[in-house]
Design an enzyme around this catalytic site. Sequence first.
Site, PDB file in Angstrom:
ATOM      1  N   LYS A 176     -11.466   0.682  18.427  1.00 18.03           N
ATOM      2  CA  LYS A 176     -12.249   1.782  18.995  1.00 18.03           C
ATOM      3  C   LYS A 176     -13.719   1.383  19.100  1.00 18.03           C
ATOM      4  CE  LYS A 176     -13.913   6.497  17.875  1.00 18.03           C
ATOM      5  NZ  LYS A 176     -13.752   7.700  17.035  1.00 18.03           N
ATOM      6  N   ASP A 229     -21.183   8.473  19.082  1.00 22.11           N
ATOM      7  CA  ASP A 229     -20.321   9.651  19.214  1.00 22.11           C
ATOM      8  C   ASP A 229     -21.121  10.912  18.916  1.00 22.11           C
ATOM      9  OD1 ASP A 229     -18.318  11.508  19.317  1.00 22.11           O
ATOM     10  OD2 ASP A 229     -17.244  10.796  17.529  1.00 22.11           O
ATOM     11  N   LYS A 277     -21.340  17.566  17.989  1.00 25.03           N
ATOM     12  CA  LYS A 277     -21.369  17.498  16.526  1.00 25.03           C
ATOM     13  C   LYS A 277     -22.605  18.216  16.005  1.00 25.03           C
ATOM     14  CE  LYS A 277     -19.007  13.065  15.739  1.00 25.03           C
ATOM     15  NZ  LYS A 277     -17.840  13.633  15.040  1.00 25.03           N
ATOM     16  N   ASP A 325     -19.507   4.224  15.128  1.00 25.41           N
ATOM     17  CA  ASP A 325     -18.189   4.610  15.639  1.00 25.41           C
ATOM     18  C   ASP A 325     -17.559   3.508  16.518  1.00 25.41           C
ATOM     19  OD1 ASP A 325     -16.277   6.599  15.381  1.00 25.41           O
ATOM     20  OD2 ASP A 325     -16.889   7.657  17.199  1.00 25.41           O
ATOM     21  N   ASP A 346     -14.727  15.964  21.026  1.00 24.89           N
ATOM     22  CA  ASP A 346     -15.088  15.131  19.878  1.00 24.89           C
ATOM     23  C   ASP A 346     -13.890  14.326  19.359  1.00 24.89           C
ATOM     24  OD1 ASP A 346     -16.708  14.010  17.978  1.00 24.89           O
ATOM     25  OD2 ASP A 346     -16.756  15.761  16.666  1.00 24.89           O
ATOM     26  N   GLU A 375     -12.448  11.950  20.779  1.00 23.29           N
ATOM     27  CA  GLU A 375     -12.547  11.024  21.910  1.00 23.29           C
ATOM     28  C   GLU A 375     -11.922   9.662  21.610  1.00 23.29           C
ATOM     29  OE1 GLU A 375     -14.805  11.326  19.683  1.00 23.29           O
ATOM     30  OE2 GLU A 375     -15.243   9.232  19.236  1.00 23.29           O
ATOM     31  N   ARG A 432      -9.136   8.788  20.202  1.00 19.38           N
ATOM     32  CA  ARG A 432      -7.724   8.683  20.591  1.00 19.38           C
ATOM     33  C   ARG A 432      -7.558   8.603  22.109  1.00 19.38           C
ATOM     34  NH1 ARG A 432      -6.277  14.099  17.427  1.00 19.38           N
ATOM     35  NH2 ARG A 432      -8.139  13.419  16.329  1.00 19.38           N
TER      36      ARG A 432
HETATM   37  N1  BES Z   1     -15.783   9.428  15.044  1.00 23.30           N
HETATM   38  C1  BES Z   1     -15.231  10.642  14.595  1.00 23.30           C
HETATM   39  C2  BES Z   1     -14.549  10.529  13.229  1.00 23.30           C
HETATM   40  C3  BES Z   1     -15.452  10.287  12.050  1.00 23.30           C
HETATM   41  C4  BES Z   1     -15.922  11.340  11.304  1.00 23.30           C
HETATM   42  C5  BES Z   1     -15.764   9.007  11.652  1.00 23.30           C
HETATM   43  C6  BES Z   1     -16.725  11.116  10.203  1.00 23.30           C
HETATM   44  C7  BES Z   1     -16.572   8.779  10.543  1.00 23.30           C
HETATM   45  C8  BES Z   1     -17.041   9.836   9.813  1.00 23.30           C
HETATM   46  C9  BES Z   1     -14.175  11.136  15.584  1.00 23.30           C
HETATM   47  O1  BES Z   1     -14.409  10.825  16.909  1.00 23.30           O
HETATM   48  C10 BES Z   1     -14.138  12.624  15.484  1.00 23.30           C
HETATM   49  O2  BES Z   1     -15.128  13.227  15.809  1.00 23.30           O
HETATM   50  N2  BES Z   1     -13.009  13.185  15.051  1.00 23.30           N
HETATM   51  C11 BES Z   1     -12.861  14.596  14.915  1.00 23.30           C
HETATM   52  C12 BES Z   1     -11.510  14.975  15.481  1.00 23.30           C
HETATM   53  C13 BES Z   1     -11.295  16.448  15.571  1.00 23.30           C
HETATM   54  C14 BES Z   1     -12.207  17.053  16.601  1.00 23.30           C
HETATM   55  C15 BES Z   1      -9.847  16.697  15.938  1.00 23.30           C
HETATM   56  C16 BES Z   1     -12.958  14.950  13.444  1.00 23.30           C
HETATM   57  O3  BES Z   1     -12.403  14.233  12.618  1.00 23.30           O
HETATM   58  O4  BES Z   1     -13.621  15.924  13.123  1.00 23.30           O
HETATM   59 ZN    ZN Z   2     -15.544   9.144  17.259  1.00 21.03          ZN
HETATM   60 MN    MN Z   3     -15.660  12.232  17.855  1.00 26.06          MN
END
Ligand code: BES
Ligand code: ZN
Ligand code: MN
Length: 498
Positions: free
Chosen positions: A267, A272, A279, A290, A349, A351, A353
């Site tokens: 990834k 992000d 966020k 990220d 968010d 993104e 996947r």
């Molecule tokens: N890059 C983030 C995941 C992340 C969170 C990495 C904290 C490192 C520290 C990812 O893209 C994300 O935002 N995931 C969301 C998914 C949700 C919206 C289903 C999450 O985990 O909140």
């Molecule tokens: Zn992310």
């Molecule tokens: Mn994200």
Amino acid sequence: VTTPLTVAIPEVVDLSVYDTIAFAVFSTQEGMEIPKGLPQEVEAASIPSILDASFASRHHFEAKVGQTLVVSQQQVGPTMLAVGCAEGEKPEQWRQAAASLVRQAVGARALFVLPALELPGVDALGEAVVTGAQLASYRFGVRTEEPESGLESLDLVVGSGLDAEHSALKRGIAAGAAVADAVCFARDLINEHPSSMTPTLLAERTEQRLAGSASVTSEVWGPARIEQEQLGGLLGVARGSTQEPRLVVASYEPAGVPSKHVVLVGKGVTFDSGGLSLKTAQGMTTMKTDMTGAAVVIAALSACPALEVSAKVTVIAPMTENMPGGAAIKPGDVLVARNGVTIEVLNTDAEGRLILADGLSLAVEQAPDAVIDVATLTGAAVVALGTGVGALLSNDDVLALQLEDSGTLAGEPLWRLPLVEDYEAHIKSDVADVKNVGVSGEAGTISAALFLQRFVGGLPWAHLDIAGPGRCEKPEGYLSKGGTAFSLRTLLSYLRSL
Ligand code: BES
Ligand code: ZN
Ligand code: MN
């Protein structure tokens, strides 16, 4: 690459040239023990008798990993440093021991006197010491006043200097340096500030890194090619940004017939923001990291020639920003991934996947023996396992076990989570084949992996969610603050086992 520490084997052992002379101490059932069979010159300096048990206990030194103790410090001549190694059987104990040596040593030049052990062998011991020492001296920063750096050089001697020991140590040092160099390269990419480390620059740095190696080829796809190849997930995420997306495809071909073909997918979200599902201010502060998955798989590939990996290794790394620009994807939009699967985007968010959907689809087209993806994918993984352990999800027990073992060896623990079939319901969409979010507050790491599984076409596949251990908030051992490149050494250990 910021690896300031050089590690070498001295031609002659002259103890007077060092500021610090470090020696290992084991903790055994009977108490502390200094390993036998040290070089003559060292025996002459009476290291074996230097550690006084009551002095050690007064200083709470028990030869645990990470502990050091200055046992003699004169006006002139080197400081003698005892370095705890616990039982000294596991590479990780030596990585940590070397890291504490680097953090505690006095002066610029150090000698580490190593015992010739059967477990781990001298190769593995040398490799671990070099990796731990070099990674512990890694620094990243653009402060105008750099703090004074620590060790400048580390010399290693092993056993009583037999030829076989000497050449095993030499091999170990070379391997350890290759591993540490890859990790430092990845950390540099990860730690670079996000407006500088755009998809364009990340792809450029990748090409530079991989150029010049005869066994590695690489290609960078820009927007036109990405569109032509119908990478709907990557294009969708990139729409909100003024920065162009990139996709790196690179391959390592071993000498001779490859033992296996493994595709690594990483990834590469260079920043992000969450997109329109923005966020919080706090949640965004670490999101330059990220793209850790991409950095990790690219760095792993770059080390394959030096480590003489016998498998063919292909890397696929989609790279983009996730931004809320005027053209950004909106919650409710539907994207069509490379393999034709339709995705309802309900949270922009989620993104990672979306771009991995395309990356994994491309991986499957190569019909490899295994696909492994690496991603800072879910906050839920941080909640479940914290910052010390990565989440592993896999549709293949053999592959999962190999990765668990490699992680243990590398000192990068992985914990397997189940791909619970019933939770498929969590990602069922009303309008498309699948939606990009699960049930809020429930098994977010698992539903993300179930989503990815839709794109692996039944091939042996493992997913590493390194959202927790991908970053480090407090420098410790051989980790520095910021990106850790967690799982890179696990991948190398796995690839070298094939
Ligand atoms: N890059 C983030 C995941 C992340 C969170 C990495 C904290 C490192 C520290 C990812 O893209 C994300 O935002 N995931 C969301 C998914 C949700 C919206 C289903 C999450 O985990 O909140
Ligand atoms: Zn992310
Ligand atoms: Mn994200």
